[in-house]
Motif scaffolding. Structure first.
Motif, PDB file in Angstrom:
ATOM      1  N   VAL A 223       0.964  -1.303   0.133  1.00  0.00           N
ATOM      2  CA  VAL A 223       0.056  -0.112  -0.125  1.00  0.00           C
ATOM      3  C   VAL A 223       0.976   1.404   0.035  1.00  0.00           C
ATOM      4  N   GLY A 224       1.769   1.216   0.880  1.00  0.00           N
ATOM      5  CA  GLY A 224       3.037   2.377   0.708  1.00  0.00           C
ATOM      6  C   GLY A 224       3.786   2.801  -0.334  1.00  0.00           C
ATOM      7  N   ALA A 225       4.107   1.708  -1.043  1.00  0.00           N
ATOM      8  CA  ALA A 225       4.886   1.665  -2.329  1.00  0.00           C
ATOM      9  C   ALA A 225       3.951   1.948  -3.657  1.00  0.00           C
ATOM     10  N   THR A 226       2.615   1.839  -3.487  1.00  0.00           N
ATOM     11  CA  THR A 226       1.730   2.098  -4.772  1.00  0.00           C
ATOM     12  C   THR A 226       0.681   3.225  -4.529  1.00  0.00           C
ATOM     13  N   VAL A 227      -0.204   2.930  -3.348  1.00  0.00           N
ATOM     14  CA  VAL A 227      -1.365   3.657  -3.293  1.00  0.00           C
ATOM     15  C   VAL A 227      -0.602   5.200  -2.479  1.00  0.00           C
ATOM     16  N   GLY A 228       0.048   4.896  -1.468  1.00  0.00           N
ATOM     17  CA  GLY A 228       0.792   6.063  -0.938  1.00  0.00           C
ATOM     18  C   GLY A 228       1.794   6.850  -1.586  1.00  0.00           C
ATOM     19  N   ALA A 229       2.543   6.348  -2.153  1.00  0.00           N
ATOM     20  CA  ALA A 229       3.311   6.836  -3.085  1.00  0.00           C
ATOM     21  C   ALA A 229       2.732   7.515  -4.183  1.00  0.00           C
ATOM     22  N   SER A 230       1.761   7.222  -4.894  1.00  0.00           N
ATOM     23  CA  SER A 230       0.952   7.821  -5.745  1.00  0.00           C
ATOM     24  C   SER A 230       0.076   9.179  -5.362  1.00  0.00           C
ATOM     25  N   GLU A 285      14.837  15.538   7.458  1.00  0.00           N
ATOM     26  CA  GLU A 285      13.456  14.726   7.834  1.00  0.00           C
ATOM     27  C   GLU A 285      12.164  15.213   7.365  1.00  0.00           C
ATOM     28  N   TYR A 286      12.174  16.439   7.209  1.00  0.00           N
ATOM     29  CA  TYR A 286      11.100  17.209   6.500  1.00  0.00           C
ATOM     30  C   TYR A 286      11.339  17.507   5.045  1.00  0.00           C
ATOM     31  N   SER A 287      12.380  16.912   4.257  1.00  0.00           N
ATOM     32  CA  SER A 287      12.381  17.268   2.839  1.00  0.00           C
ATOM     33  C   SER A 287      11.465  16.375   2.154  1.00  0.00           C
ATOM     34  N   PRO A 288      10.828  16.902   1.206  1.00  0.00           N
ATOM     35  CA  PRO A 288      10.043  16.054   0.597  1.00  0.00           C
ATOM     36  C   PRO A 288      10.325  14.686  -0.269  1.00  0.00           C
ATOM     37  N   LEU A 289      11.598  14.526  -0.396  1.00  0.00           N
ATOM     38  CA  LEU A 289      12.282  13.427  -0.893  1.00  0.00           C
ATOM     39  C   LEU A 289      12.325  12.643   0.017  1.00  0.00           C
ATOM     40  N   ASN A 290      12.516  12.762   1.537  1.00  0.00           N
ATOM     41  CA  ASN A 290      12.491  11.934   2.339  1.00  0.00           C
ATOM     42  C   ASN A 290      11.307  11.340   2.688  1.00  0.00           C
ATOM     43  N   GLY A 291      10.145  12.147   2.699  1.00  0.00           N
ATOM     44  CA  GLY A 291       8.926  11.602   2.776  1.00  0.00           C
ATOM     45  C   GLY A 291       8.535  10.586   1.905  1.00  0.00           C
ATOM     46  N   LEU A 295       7.789   6.375   2.221  1.00  0.00           N
ATOM     47  CA  LEU A 295       6.809   5.296   1.923  1.00  0.00           C
ATOM     48  C   LEU A 295       7.137   3.991   1.354  1.00  0.00           C
ATOM     49  N   PHE A 296       8.551   4.239   0.791  1.00  0.00           N
ATOM     50  CA  PHE A 296       8.937   2.752   0.593  1.00  0.00           C
ATOM     51  C   PHE A 296       9.746   1.995   1.467  1.00  0.00           C
ATOM     52  N   ARG A 297       9.742   2.416   2.641  1.00  0.00           N
ATOM     53  CA  ARG A 297      10.493   1.955   4.062  1.00  0.00           C
ATOM     54  C   ARG A 297      11.935   2.019   3.828  1.00  0.00           C
ATOM     55  N   ILE A 298      12.500   3.081   3.201  1.00  0.00           N
ATOM     56  CA  ILE A 298      13.782   3.511   3.161  1.00  0.00           C
ATOM     57  C   ILE A 298      14.024   4.977   3.597  1.00  0.00           C
ATOM     58  N   PRO A 299      13.618   5.181   4.802  1.00  0.00           N
ATOM     59  CA  PRO A 299      13.437   6.634   5.444  1.00  0.00           C
ATOM     60  C   PRO A 299      15.248   7.084   5.446  1.00  0.00           C
ATOM     61  N   MET A 300      15.438   8.153   5.199  1.00  0.00           N
ATOM     62  CA  MET A 300      16.842   8.823   5.208  1.00  0.00           C
ATOM     63  C   MET A 300      17.108   9.140   6.877  1.00  0.00           C
ATOM     64  N   VAL A 301      16.214   9.286   7.521  1.00  0.00           N
ATOM     65  CA  VAL A 301      16.540   9.193   8.746  1.00  0.00           C
ATOM     66  C   VAL A 301      15.650   8.415   9.763  1.00  0.00           C
ATOM     67  N   THR A 307       7.357   5.681   8.294  1.00  0.00           N
ATOM     68  CA  THR A 307       6.401   5.090   7.425  1.00  0.00           C
ATOM     69  C   THR A 307       5.997   5.788   6.075  1.00  0.00           C
ATOM     70  N   GLY A 308       6.096   7.251   6.524  1.00  0.00           N
ATOM     71  CA  GLY A 308       5.894   8.143   5.467  1.00  0.00           C
ATOM     72  C   GLY A 308       4.496   8.874   5.445  1.00  0.00           C
ATOM     73  N   TRP A 309       3.514   8.254   6.065  1.00  0.00           N
ATOM     74  CA  TRP A 309       2.116   8.695   6.013  1.00  0.00           C
ATOM     75  C   TRP A 309       2.117  10.067   6.836  1.00  0.00           C
ATOM     76  N   PRO A 310       2.508  10.165   7.993  1.00  0.00           N
ATOM     77  CA  PRO A 310       2.696  11.533   8.672  1.00  0.00           C
ATOM     78  C   PRO A 310       3.239  12.758   7.737  1.00  0.00           C
ATOM     79  N   MET A 311       4.319  12.188   6.904  1.00  0.00           N
ATOM     80  CA  MET A 311       4.917  13.239   6.097  1.00  0.00           C
ATOM     81  C   MET A 311       3.843  13.510   4.896  1.00  0.00           C
ATOM     82  N   LEU A 312       2.949  12.622   4.470  1.00  0.00           N
ATOM     83  CA  LEU A 312       1.962  12.819   3.365  1.00  0.00           C
ATOM     84  C   LEU A 312       0.872  13.645   3.966  1.00  0.00           C
ATOM     85  N   GLY A 313       0.525  13.455   5.252  1.00  0.00           N
ATOM     86  CA  GLY A 313      -0.161  14.425   5.927  1.00  0.00           C
ATOM     87  C   GLY A 313       0.317  15.849   6.051  1.00  0.00           C
ATOM     88  N   LEU A 314       1.355  15.967   6.440  1.00  0.00           N
ATOM     89  CA  LEU A 314       1.882  17.320   6.373  1.00  0.00           C
ATOM     90  C   LEU A 314       2.056  18.012   4.854  1.00  0.00           C
TER      91      LEU A 314
END
Length: 335
Positions: A223-230, A285-291, A295-301, A307-314
Protein backbone atom coordinates in the motif's frame (compact mmCIF):
# COMPACT_ATOMS: atom_id res chain seq x y z
CA UNK A 1 -70.22 56.21 -108.62
CA UNK A 2 -69.71 53.92 -105.68
CA UNK A 3 -72.15 53.65 -102.88
CA UNK A 4 -70.92 55.34 -99.66
CA UNK A 5 -70.50 52.97 -96.70
CA UNK A 6 -73.28 52.92 -94.19
CA UNK A 7 -72.68 54.93 -90.97
CA UNK A 8 -71.55 52.93 -87.85
CA UNK A 9 -74.35 51.87 -85.56
CA UNK A 10 -74.96 54.25 -82.74
CA UNK A 11 -75.15 52.70 -79.20
CA UNK A 12 -78.17 53.66 -77.45
CA UNK A 13 -77.45 55.67 -74.27
CA UNK A 14 -77.61 53.55 -71.14
CA UNK A 15 -80.54 54.23 -69.03
CA UNK A 16 -79.76 54.65 -65.28
CA UNK A 17 -81.13 51.90 -63.12
CA UNK A 18 -83.92 52.71 -60.90
CA UNK A 19 -83.02 53.92 -57.41
CA UNK A 20 -83.98 50.69 -55.67
CA UNK A 21 -81.83 48.52 -57.86
CA UNK A 22 -78.74 50.74 -57.27
CA UNK A 23 -79.06 50.31 -53.51
CA UNK A 24 -79.50 46.54 -53.84
CA UNK A 25 -76.36 46.19 -56.01
CA UNK A 26 -74.27 48.16 -53.53
CA UNK A 27 -75.44 46.00 -50.65
CA UNK A 28 -74.72 42.67 -52.38
CA UNK A 29 -71.13 41.26 -51.94
CA UNK A 30 -68.91 41.30 -54.94
CA UNK A 31 -68.49 37.89 -56.46
CA UNK A 32 -64.93 36.59 -55.87
CA UNK A 33 -63.50 34.40 -58.58
CA UNK A 34 -62.42 30.93 -57.37
CA UNK A 35 -58.78 30.71 -56.20
CA UNK A 36 -56.29 27.81 -56.15
CA UNK A 37 -54.79 26.16 -53.03
CA UNK A 38 -53.42 28.67 -50.58
CA UNK A 39 -49.64 28.91 -50.15
CA UNK A 40 -48.25 27.81 -46.77
CA UNK A 41 -47.61 30.65 -44.33
CA UNK A 42 -44.13 32.08 -44.59
CA UNK A 43 -42.07 32.07 -41.32
CA UNK A 44 -41.78 35.47 -39.90
CA UNK A 45 -38.30 36.61 -38.72
CA UNK A 46 -37.90 36.16 -34.96
CA UNK A 47 -37.38 39.29 -33.03
CA UNK A 48 -34.69 38.90 -30.37
CA UNK A 49 -35.01 42.37 -29.05
CA UNK A 50 -38.14 44.09 -28.10
CA UNK A 51 -38.12 47.34 -26.31
CA UNK A 52 -40.88 46.14 -24.01
CA UNK A 53 -40.24 42.36 -23.73
CA UNK A 54 -36.42 42.44 -23.59
CA UNK A 55 -33.82 40.15 -25.24
CA UNK A 56 -34.74 36.57 -26.08
CA UNK A 57 -31.78 34.32 -26.93
CA UNK A 58 -32.26 31.58 -29.53
CA UNK A 59 -29.78 29.39 -27.60
CA UNK A 60 -31.27 27.30 -24.78
CA UNK A 61 -30.09 28.65 -21.45
CA UNK A 62 -28.74 25.93 -19.11
CA UNK A 63 -27.77 26.45 -15.50
CA UNK A 64 -24.10 25.48 -15.26
CA UNK A 65 -22.53 23.61 -12.37
CA UNK A 66 -19.20 22.07 -11.35
CA UNK A 67 -19.66 19.15 -13.74
CA UNK A 68 -19.58 21.47 -16.75
CA UNK A 69 -16.36 23.07 -15.49
CA UNK A 70 -14.78 19.64 -14.94
CA UNK A 71 -15.74 18.55 -18.47
CA UNK A 72 -14.21 21.72 -19.87
CA UNK A 73 -10.95 21.28 -17.95
CA UNK A 74 -10.73 17.62 -18.94
CA UNK A 75 -11.09 18.61 -22.60
CA UNK A 76 -8.31 21.17 -22.26
CA UNK A 77 -5.85 18.99 -20.35
CA UNK A 78 -6.17 15.99 -22.68
CA UNK A 79 -5.96 18.02 -25.89
CA UNK A 80 -2.49 19.53 -25.35
CA UNK A 81 0.78 17.78 -26.13
CA UNK A 82 2.48 18.75 -22.86
CA UNK A 83 0.12 16.46 -20.95
CA UNK A 84 0.94 13.45 -23.10
CA UNK A 85 4.69 14.05 -23.01
CA UNK A 86 5.01 14.68 -19.28
CA UNK A 87 2.84 11.73 -18.28
CA UNK A 88 4.61 9.44 -20.75
CA UNK A 89 7.97 10.45 -19.27
CA UNK A 90 6.59 9.77 -15.79
CA UNK A 91 5.82 6.18 -16.78
CA UNK A 92 9.14 5.76 -18.61
CA UNK A 93 11.24 7.05 -15.70
CA UNK A 94 9.36 5.16 -12.99
CA UNK A 95 8.96 1.80 -14.69
CA UNK A 96 12.16 1.95 -16.77
CA UNK A 97 14.52 2.80 -13.94
CA UNK A 98 12.74 0.31 -11.68
CA UNK A 99 13.22 -2.41 -14.28
CA UNK A 100 16.92 -1.60 -14.68
CA UNK A 101 17.36 -1.58 -10.89
CA UNK A 102 15.66 -4.96 -10.46
CA UNK A 103 17.56 -6.52 -13.36
CA UNK A 104 20.92 -5.40 -12.00
CA UNK A 105 20.20 -6.90 -8.56
CA UNK A 106 18.33 -10.02 -9.60
CA UNK A 107 21.55 -12.04 -9.70
CA UNK A 108 22.53 -10.99 -6.15
CA UNK A 109 21.81 -13.26 -3.23
CA UNK A 110 20.48 -10.39 -1.07
CA UNK A 111 19.59 -6.80 -2.05
CA UNK A 112 19.96 -5.41 1.49
CA UNK A 113 16.69 -3.39 1.50
CA UNK A 114 12.93 -4.00 1.59
CA UNK A 115 11.55 -5.84 -1.40
CA UNK A 116 9.70 -2.91 -3.02
CA UNK A 117 12.17 -0.18 -2.05
CA UNK A 118 13.78 -0.04 -5.49
CA UNK A 119 10.71 1.68 -6.91
CA UNK A 120 11.72 4.89 -5.15
CA UNK A 121 14.64 5.63 -7.47
CA UNK A 122 12.54 5.74 -10.63
CA UNK A 123 9.69 7.66 -9.00
CA UNK A 124 12.20 10.21 -7.67
CA UNK A 125 12.67 11.33 -11.31
CA UNK A 126 9.10 10.66 -12.37
CA UNK A 127 7.71 13.09 -9.78
CA UNK A 128 9.55 15.96 -11.49
CA UNK A 129 7.39 15.40 -14.60
CA UNK A 130 4.20 15.51 -12.52
CA UNK A 131 5.36 18.73 -10.85
CA UNK A 132 6.04 20.30 -14.25
CA UNK A 133 2.59 19.30 -15.52
CA UNK A 134 0.94 20.73 -12.40
CA UNK A 135 2.53 24.11 -13.07
CA UNK A 136 1.68 24.09 -16.80
CA UNK A 137 -1.98 23.27 -16.18
CA UNK A 138 -2.60 26.87 -15.14
CA UNK A 139 0.43 28.94 -16.17
CA UNK A 140 0.06 27.96 -19.84
CA UNK A 141 -3.35 29.68 -19.87
CA UNK A 142 -1.80 32.87 -18.50
CA UNK A 143 0.96 32.68 -21.11
CA UNK A 144 -1.43 32.31 -24.06
CA UNK A 145 -4.20 34.56 -22.72
CA UNK A 146 -6.63 31.62 -22.63
CA UNK A 147 -7.39 32.43 -19.00
CA UNK A 148 -9.55 35.38 -20.15
CA UNK A 149 -11.72 33.06 -22.24
CA UNK A 150 -11.94 30.57 -19.39
CA UNK A 151 -13.03 33.16 -16.85
CA UNK A 152 -15.51 34.67 -19.32
CA UNK A 153 -17.13 31.29 -19.91
CA UNK A 154 -17.12 30.51 -16.18
CA UNK A 155 -17.36 33.74 -14.15
CA UNK A 156 -17.19 31.79 -10.87
CA UNK A 157 -13.42 31.74 -10.54
CA UNK A 158 -13.32 29.47 -7.52
CA UNK A 159 -15.15 26.85 -9.59
CA UNK A 160 -12.46 27.05 -12.28
CA UNK A 161 -9.64 26.41 -9.80
CA UNK A 162 -11.52 23.57 -8.12
CA UNK A 163 -12.23 21.92 -11.48
CA UNK A 164 -8.60 22.20 -12.57
CA UNK A 165 -7.42 20.73 -9.27
CA UNK A 166 -9.81 17.76 -9.38
CA UNK A 167 -9.02 16.88 -12.99
CA UNK A 168 -5.26 17.17 -12.54
CA UNK A 169 -5.16 15.28 -9.23
CA UNK A 170 -7.22 12.39 -10.59
CA UNK A 171 -5.09 12.15 -13.73
CA UNK A 172 -1.75 12.40 -11.89
CA UNK A 173 -2.81 9.85 -9.25
CA UNK A 174 -4.04 7.34 -11.84
CA UNK A 175 -0.91 7.50 -14.00
CA UNK A 176 1.41 7.32 -10.98
CA UNK A 177 -0.55 4.42 -9.50
CA UNK A 178 -0.23 2.44 -12.74
CA UNK A 179 3.52 3.18 -12.85
CA UNK A 180 4.21 2.26 -9.23
CA UNK A 181 2.01 -0.83 -9.51
CA UNK A 182 3.94 -2.13 -12.50
CA UNK A 183 7.25 -1.36 -10.79
CA UNK A 184 6.18 -3.18 -7.63
CA UNK A 185 5.15 -6.24 -9.64
CA UNK A 186 8.52 -6.26 -11.41
CA UNK A 187 10.45 -6.07 -8.14
CA UNK A 188 8.28 -8.69 -6.49
CA UNK A 189 8.72 -11.16 -9.35
CA UNK A 190 12.50 -10.65 -9.76
CA UNK A 191 13.74 -10.08 -6.19
CA UNK A 192 11.40 -12.03 -3.91
CA UNK A 193 12.31 -15.12 -1.91
CA UNK A 194 15.92 -14.01 -1.38
CA UNK A 195 17.53 -15.37 1.77
CA UNK A 196 18.21 -12.67 4.38
CA UNK A 197 21.45 -13.02 6.38
CA UNK A 198 20.97 -13.48 10.10
CA UNK A 199 22.79 -10.24 10.95
CA UNK A 200 20.00 -8.22 9.24
CA UNK A 201 17.22 -9.73 11.34
CA UNK A 202 17.48 -6.87 13.88
CA UNK A 203 17.71 -4.08 11.29
CA UNK A 204 14.79 -1.65 11.99
CA UNK A 205 14.50 -0.86 8.29
CA UNK A 206 13.82 -4.55 7.56
CA UNK A 207 10.93 -4.81 10.02
CA UNK A 208 8.16 -6.81 8.38
CA UNK A 209 10.31 -7.65 5.35
CA UNK A 210 11.60 -10.99 6.65
CA UNK A 211 9.54 -14.14 6.91
CA UNK A 212 11.17 -17.51 7.59
CA UNK A 213 14.52 -16.02 6.66
CA UNK A 214 13.32 -14.84 3.21
CA UNK A 215 12.68 -11.39 1.81
CA UNK A 216 8.94 -10.61 1.51
CA UNK A 217 6.65 -7.60 1.27
CA UNK A 218 3.69 -7.15 3.60
CA UNK A 219 0.36 -5.58 2.64
CA UNK A 220 1.52 -2.37 4.34
CA UNK A 221 4.59 -2.30 2.12
CA UNK A 222 2.43 -2.75 -0.99
CA UNK A 223 0.00 0.00 0.00
CA UNK A 224 2.80 2.42 0.85
CA UNK A 225 4.83 1.74 -2.31
CA UNK A 226 1.81 2.06 -4.64
CA UNK A 227 -1.18 3.97 -3.23
CA UNK A 228 0.79 6.01 -0.69
CA UNK A 229 3.53 6.98 -3.15
CA UNK A 230 0.93 7.89 -5.81
CA UNK A 231 -0.99 10.09 -3.36
CA UNK A 232 2.28 11.75 -2.34
CA UNK A 233 3.32 12.56 -5.93
CA UNK A 234 -0.17 13.72 -6.97
CA UNK A 235 -0.35 16.00 -3.91
CA UNK A 236 3.08 17.39 -4.74
CA UNK A 237 1.80 18.12 -8.27
CA UNK A 238 -1.26 19.83 -6.77
CA UNK A 239 1.08 22.03 -4.73
CA UNK A 240 2.84 22.91 -7.99
CA UNK A 241 -0.53 23.92 -9.49
CA UNK A 242 -1.18 26.22 -6.51
CA UNK A 243 2.29 27.79 -6.83
CA UNK A 244 1.64 28.29 -10.55
CA UNK A 245 -1.65 30.06 -9.77
CA UNK A 246 0.16 32.33 -7.31
CA UNK A 247 3.12 33.22 -9.55
CA UNK A 248 1.39 32.93 -12.98
CA UNK A 249 4.74 32.26 -14.63
CA UNK A 250 5.89 28.83 -15.82
CA UNK A 251 9.64 29.20 -15.35
CA UNK A 252 9.30 30.88 -11.96
CA UNK A 253 6.84 28.30 -10.63
CA UNK A 254 8.86 25.28 -11.85
CA UNK A 255 12.06 26.71 -10.37
CA UNK A 256 10.29 27.32 -7.07
CA UNK A 257 8.99 23.76 -6.92
CA UNK A 258 12.39 22.27 -7.75
CA UNK A 259 13.83 24.32 -4.92
CA UNK A 260 11.17 23.05 -2.51
CA UNK A 261 11.86 19.42 -3.45
CA UNK A 262 15.65 19.42 -3.81
CA UNK A 263 17.14 22.29 -1.80
CA UNK A 264 16.47 20.98 1.76
CA UNK A 265 18.30 17.71 1.12
CA UNK A 266 21.16 19.31 -0.84
CA UNK A 267 21.62 22.04 1.76
CA UNK A 268 21.76 19.44 4.54
CA UNK A 269 24.62 17.66 2.79
CA UNK A 270 26.77 20.79 3.09
CA UNK A 271 26.06 21.42 6.77
CA UNK A 272 29.23 20.18 8.42
CA UNK A 273 30.08 20.39 12.10
CA UNK A 274 28.38 19.35 15.28
CA UNK A 275 26.79 22.75 15.75
CA UNK A 276 24.61 22.24 12.68
CA UNK A 277 23.76 18.63 13.42
CA UNK A 278 20.22 19.36 14.64
CA UNK A 279 19.42 21.69 11.72
CA UNK A 280 20.85 19.17 9.28
CA UNK A 281 18.74 16.37 10.68
CA UNK A 282 15.54 18.46 10.58
CA UNK A 283 16.15 19.46 6.97
CA UNK A 284 16.59 15.85 5.93
CA UNK A 285 13.64 14.65 7.99
CA UNK A 286 11.17 17.17 6.54
CA UNK A 287 12.49 17.22 2.99
CA UNK A 288 9.93 16.03 0.38
CA UNK A 289 12.34 13.37 -0.86
CA UNK A 290 12.56 11.82 2.61
CA UNK A 291 8.78 11.65 2.79
CA UNK A 292 8.63 9.77 -0.51
CA UNK A 293 11.49 7.45 0.48
CA UNK A 294 9.78 6.66 3.78
CA UNK A 295 6.74 5.33 1.92
CA UNK A 296 9.08 2.76 0.37
CA UNK A 297 10.41 1.95 3.89
CA UNK A 298 13.87 3.42 3.27
CA UNK A 299 13.73 6.66 5.33
CA UNK A 300 16.81 8.87 5.26
CA UNK A 301 16.58 9.33 9.03
CA UNK A 302 15.00 7.10 11.63
CA UNK A 303 12.06 8.33 13.66
CA UNK A 304 8.29 8.38 13.94
CA UNK A 305 7.86 9.39 10.31
CA UNK A 306 9.55 6.24 9.06
CA UNK A 307 6.40 5.01 7.32
CA UNK A 308 5.92 8.21 5.33
CA UNK A 309 2.21 8.65 6.13
CA UNK A 310 2.74 11.54 8.61
CA UNK A 311 4.82 13.32 5.96
CA UNK A 312 1.98 12.81 3.48
CA UNK A 313 -0.41 14.47 5.94
CA UNK A 314 1.99 17.39 6.40
CA UNK A 315 2.32 17.80 2.63
CA UNK A 316 -1.49 17.77 2.28
CA UNK A 317 -1.80 20.54 4.90
CA UNK A 318 0.80 22.70 3.14
CA UNK A 319 -0.92 22.10 -0.22
CA UNK A 320 -4.31 23.08 1.24
CA UNK A 321 -2.85 26.35 2.55
CA UNK A 322 -1.30 27.09 -0.84
CA UNK A 323 -4.61 26.35 -2.61
CA UNK A 324 -6.44 28.77 -0.30
CA UNK A 325 -3.88 31.45 -1.14
CA UNK A 326 -4.18 30.73 -4.87
CA UNK A 327 -7.98 30.94 -4.73
CA UNK A 328 -7.81 34.22 -2.82
CA UNK A 329 -5.59 35.75 -5.48
CA UNK A 330 -7.66 34.38 -8.37
CA UNK A 331 -10.93 35.77 -6.95
CA UNK A 332 -9.58 39.18 -5.92
CA UNK A 333 -7.23 40.06 -8.79
CA UNK A 334 -8.29 41.59 -12.11
CA UNK A 335 -7.63 38.55 -14.32
Amino acid sequence: MSTPPPPPPQHAPQQPAPFGQQQLAAAMPTQVPPQGPQAPPQPQPQRYWDGNAGYSSPIPVVTTHLGHAIASEWTKIRSVRSTVWTLALTVVFTVGIGLVFASSLSSEEYVGMPLLAGGFFGLMFGQLCVITLGVLVITSEYGTGMIRTTLTACPKRSRVLVAKSLVFFALAFTVTLVSTGLTALIHSSMLSDQEVPSYDYDDPFMEGSIENGELVATSGHWVGATVGASLYVATLGLLALAVGALLRHSAGAITTMLGIVLVPLIAALFMFGEGLADAREKLIEYSPLNGLASLFRIPMVSGETATGWPMLGLLAAVTLAAMIGAMARLTTSDV
